[in-house]
Design a protein around this motif. Structure first.
Motif, PDB file in Angstrom:
ATOM      1  N   ALA A 280       0.815  -1.219   0.000  1.00 25.50           N
ATOM      2  CA  ALA A 280       0.000   0.000   0.000  1.00 25.50           C
ATOM      3  C   ALA A 280       0.842   1.261   0.000  1.00 25.50           C
ATOM      4  O   ALA A 280       0.430   2.290  -0.546  1.00 25.50           O
ATOM      5  N   ALA A 281       2.031   1.204   0.595  1.00 30.07           N
ATOM      6  CA  ALA A 281       2.908   2.378   0.623  1.00 30.07           C
ATOM      7  C   ALA A 281       3.621   2.603  -0.699  1.00 30.07           C
ATOM      8  O   ALA A 281       4.220   3.657  -0.913  1.00 30.07           O
ATOM      9  N   GLY A 282       3.579   1.611  -1.579  1.00 33.30           N
ATOM     10  CA  GLY A 282       4.222   1.757  -2.882  1.00 33.30           C
ATOM     11  C   GLY A 282       5.728   1.643  -2.850  1.00 33.30           C
ATOM     12  O   GLY A 282       6.407   2.157  -3.738  1.00 33.30           O
ATOM     13  N   VAL A 283       6.274   0.932  -1.867  1.00 33.08           N
ATOM     14  CA  VAL A 283       7.731   0.851  -1.748  1.00 33.08           C
ATOM     15  C   VAL A 283       8.270  -0.572  -1.789  1.00 33.08           C
ATOM     16  O   VAL A 283       9.458  -0.776  -2.059  1.00 33.08           O
ATOM     17  N   SER A 284       7.436  -1.573  -1.536  1.00 35.52           N
ATOM     18  CA  SER A 284       7.893  -2.967  -1.516  1.00 35.52           C
ATOM     19  C   SER A 284       7.088  -3.785  -2.514  1.00 35.52           C
ATOM     20  O   SER A 284       5.851  -3.707  -2.539  1.00 35.52           O
ATOM     21  N   VAL A 285       7.780  -4.578  -3.333  1.00 31.85           N
ATOM     22  CA  VAL A 285       7.123  -5.412  -4.335  1.00 31.85           C
ATOM     23  C   VAL A 285       7.428  -6.877  -4.071  1.00 31.85           C
ATOM     24  O   VAL A 285       8.467  -7.229  -3.500  1.00 31.85           O
ATOM     25  N   THR A 286       6.511  -7.733  -4.506  1.00 29.40           N
ATOM     26  CA  THR A 286       6.707  -9.182  -4.438  1.00 29.40           C
ATOM     27  C   THR A 286       6.309  -9.766  -5.779  1.00 29.40           C
ATOM     28  O   THR A 286       5.414  -9.250  -6.464  1.00 29.40           O
ATOM     29  N   ALA A 287       6.965 -10.840  -6.159  1.00 29.77           N
ATOM     30  CA  ALA A 287       6.642 -11.502  -7.425  1.00 29.77           C
ATOM     31  C   ALA A 287       7.132 -12.936  -7.374  1.00 29.77           C
ATOM     32  O   ALA A 287       8.092 -13.262  -6.664  1.00 29.77           O
ATOM     33  N   SER A 288       6.477 -13.795  -8.121  1.00 31.62           N
ATOM     34  CA  SER A 288       6.935 -15.168  -8.293  1.00 31.62           C
ATOM     35  C   SER A 288       6.651 -15.585  -9.719  1.00 31.62           C
ATOM     36  O   SER A 288       5.833 -14.966 -10.414  1.00 31.62           O
ATOM     37  N   GLY A 289       7.313 -16.605 -10.161  1.00 29.48           N
ATOM     38  CA  GLY A 289       7.117 -17.067 -11.531  1.00 29.48           C
ATOM     39  C   GLY A 289       8.164 -18.092 -11.899  1.00 29.48           C
ATOM     40  O   GLY A 289       9.061 -18.407 -11.125  1.00 29.48           O
ATOM     41  N   LYS A 290       8.043 -18.618 -13.088  1.00 33.32           N
ATOM     42  CA  LYS A 290       8.996 -19.582 -13.612  1.00 33.32           C
ATOM     43  C   LYS A 290       9.420 -19.154 -15.007  1.00 33.32           C
ATOM     44  O   LYS A 290       8.690 -18.433 -15.698  1.00 33.32           O
ATOM     45  N   THR A 291      10.584 -19.612 -15.395  1.00 37.17           N
ATOM     46  CA  THR A 291      11.096 -19.215 -16.716  1.00 37.17           C
ATOM     47  C   THR A 291      10.221 -19.716 -17.844  1.00 37.17           C
ATOM     48  O   THR A 291      10.245 -19.147 -18.943  1.00 37.17           O
ATOM     49  N   ASN A 292       9.431 -20.742 -17.593  1.00 30.18           N
ATOM     50  CA  ASN A 292       8.591 -21.289 -18.675  1.00 30.18           C
ATOM     51  C   ASN A 292       7.133 -20.877 -18.557  1.00 30.18           C
ATOM     52  O   ASN A 292       6.254 -21.516 -19.143  1.00 30.18           O
ATOM     53  N   ILE A 293       6.883 -19.787 -17.800  1.00 34.96           N
ATOM     54  CA  ILE A 293       5.521 -19.260 -17.689  1.00 34.96           C
ATOM     55  C   ILE A 293       5.529 -17.795 -18.131  1.00 34.96           C
ATOM     56  O   ILE A 293       6.357 -17.014 -17.676  1.00 34.96           O
ATOM     57  N   VAL A 294       4.606 -17.417 -19.010  1.00 38.00           N
ATOM     58  CA  VAL A 294       4.481 -16.027 -19.444  1.00 38.00           C
ATOM     59  C   VAL A 294       3.914 -15.196 -18.288  1.00 38.00           C
ATOM     60  O   VAL A 294       2.899 -15.583 -17.688  1.00 38.00           O
ATOM     61  N   ALA A 295       4.580 -14.093 -17.976  1.00 36.31           N
ATOM     62  CA  ALA A 295       4.172 -13.267 -16.831  1.00 36.31           C
ATOM     63  C   ALA A 295       2.782 -12.680 -17.036  1.00 36.31           C
ATOM     64  O   ALA A 295       2.471 -12.115 -18.086  1.00 36.31           O
ATOM     65  N   GLU A 296       1.976 -12.775 -15.978  1.00 39.45           N
ATOM     66  CA  GLU A 296       0.598 -12.271 -16.027  1.00 39.45           C
ATOM     67  C   GLU A 296       0.488 -10.817 -15.589  1.00 39.45           C
ATOM     68  O   GLU A 296      -0.359 -10.071 -16.077  1.00 39.45           O
ATOM     69  N   THR A 297       1.372 -10.389 -14.658  1.00 40.29           N
ATOM     70  CA  THR A 297       1.274  -9.063 -14.069  1.00 40.29           C
ATOM     71  C   THR A 297       2.655  -8.439 -13.923  1.00 40.29           C
ATOM     72  O   THR A 297       3.625  -9.144 -13.631  1.00 40.29           O
ATOM     73  N   ALA A 298       2.733  -7.142 -14.122  1.00 38.22           N
ATOM     74  CA  ALA A 298       3.965  -6.410 -13.850  1.00 38.22           C
ATOM     75  C   ALA A 298       3.607  -5.026 -13.304  1.00 38.22           C
ATOM     76  O   ALA A 298       2.572  -4.452 -13.672  1.00 38.22           O
ATOM     77  N   ILE A 299       4.463  -4.508 -12.433  1.00 38.05           N
ATOM     78  CA  ILE A 299       4.197  -3.246 -11.745  1.00 38.05           C
ATOM     79  C   ILE A 299       5.488  -2.441 -11.665  1.00 38.05           C
ATOM     80  O   ILE A 299       6.558  -2.998 -11.432  1.00 38.05           O
TER      81      ILE A 299
END
Length: 434
Positions: A280-299
């Protein structure tokens, strides 16, 4: 060289209205010199008291320290509570003069970027340098204000001056909504003729500058989305390009298409994956994924700094155009979060610098040219610059603001207190005119 209209205005003013007498200057100089130790002690007390913006009790405590300095000078003190926007509040000190001279608004701030959890604490001296959190930004600026007002009192020029000292408690991290957090400051500007801001003096290679303009500080958030699936299908009609490529396209578009003078647009944090999120503060991001999966979200989150409202509007519109040209099977949204407005250069601001340079001549100090606004950050002066002529950066000399090791040149406290005592006296003697 003075512009013709400004030169004519200065010529038509009677000398007593625009200049101090030699005895007044001598009294100011003597008072500032006599108060040097006292002012340095005040600086230490202010710095030792933590006042990170979110340390509400600490901000109030610094406000009480400033109350103790300003009340004996004849200022009526008001605390403007800001609990409604999640902040401590603002200290406002008003001195009523003879009602004939220009009404002056002096702006500083009680808070710092260093919260109680910060490892950078305490106050120490290394020769004629003071080191500590917020020592220059803006606790040294508040000491300059107090030192200048004391010198005016000693010279007999404070009694007739109409001065409001406005010390915000959340300059480093404004309460939201910002227009509510700054409503009282804006009203104070409307009741004034001139605004002066006391963050650090601009100095390069030993030369001092006047700040007639400062840029804005706005943050933005870019979110992209795409169709997720096995990476073997990326770029085809079913999956398209995915969220990360769309984010990269837009950011590179900003890099290539936006550049112009006095504009910056930093990317501070970003993430992409399946999923990706930002706090909510706009300072910390988290993400997970694999090299063989097309990314669904980016920020991505960043800031935008402009010199004028017109430039700000133009750049925002161009950013929106770039965002709208989506790669296949992707979407994107761009959101702006308003922070501090710009302080554009103006004839009124430059007239104030011309007056300050007249004071510099009287004091035997070097002339101060205009400072490049692209080399300064935003400040509360941006909130009032559209209302009254404004001059910024009238505080002491220092460095490493917002960083461990922040320092201040103690000798500059005396020089700036004297310069400002003479400057405030001269301005307060000018006819009000409205």
């Amino acid at each position: 060289m003075l512009k013709p209209l400004l030169a004519a205005a200065l010529i038509t003013l009677p000398l007593p209205a625009i200049a101090q007498t030699a005895p007044q200057l001598a009294a100011m100089r003597k008072a500032v010199s006599a108060d040097a130790t006292r002012n340095e002690a005040l600086l230490e007390r202010l710095v030792v008291q933590n006042s990170g913006t979110l340390n509400l009790e600490g901000v109030k405590a610094v406000g009480e320290l400033m109350r103790a300095e300003l009340e004996p000078l004849g200022f009526a003190i008001e605390w403007v509570d800001q609990s409604a926007v999640g902040r401590a509040g603002h200290l406002v000190a008003r001195h009523q003069g003879n009602g004939r001279g220009k009404r002056l608004l002096l702006i500083g701030h009680l808070d710092t970027v260093f919260e109680p959890s910060a490892p950078f604490t305490g106050f120490k001296r290394e020769g004629r340098r003071a080191i500590g959190p917020g020592v220059g930004d803006d606790k040294g600026g508040m000491v300059v204000i107090v030192g200048a007002l004391r010198a005016m009192q000693a010279a007999g020029t404070l009694k007739d001056a109409d001065i409001t000292v406005y010390l915000t408690g959340d300059e480093e991290r404004s309460g939201r909504p910002t227009d509510q957090a700054r409503a009282d400051l804006i009203e104070a500007a409307r009741a004034s003729d001139i605004a002066l801001e006391y963050e650090g003096l601009a100095v390069e290679n030993g030369r001092e500058f006047g700040t007639v303009a400062r840029r804005s500080s706005t943050s933005w958030e870019l979110r992209t989305s795409g169709v997720t699936g096995h990476s073997s299908g990326i770029f085809n009609e079913a999956l398209g390009y995915g969220a990360v490529y769309e984010l990269a396209r837009i950011l590179d578009g900003f890099r290539r298409e936006l550049p112009e003078p006095n504009l910056t647009y930093n990317v501070g944090v970003m993430a992409g994956g399946t999923p990706a999120a930002i706090d909510a503060a706009g300072v910390s991001v988290t993400a997970s994924g694999k090299t063989n999966i097309v990314a669904e979200t980016a920020i991505a989150r960043g800031d935008l700094r402009t010199l004028t409202p017109e430039q700000d509007a133009r750049v925002r519109a161009r950013m929106a155009e770039i965002v709208a040209k989506h790669l296949p099977r992707t979407e994107a949204t761009l959101t702006f979060f308003d922070g501090m407005p710009p302080m554009p250069p103006s004839d009124g601001n430059r007239a104030l610098l011309a007056t300050l340079n007249a004071v510099n001549r009287d004091l035997g100090l070097a002339q101060m040219p205009e400072y490049d606004p692209a080399r300064r950050g935003a400040a509360d002066s941006g909130w009032v610059a559209a209302i009254v002529p404004t001059l910024a950066g009238l505080g002491p000399v220092g460095g490493k603001a917002h960083a461990e090791g922040e320092w201040l040149d103690l000798d500059s406290l005396e020089r700036q207190a004297l310069r400002n005592a003479a400057f405030l006296t001269r301005l307060s003697m000018e006819p009000r005119g409205r």
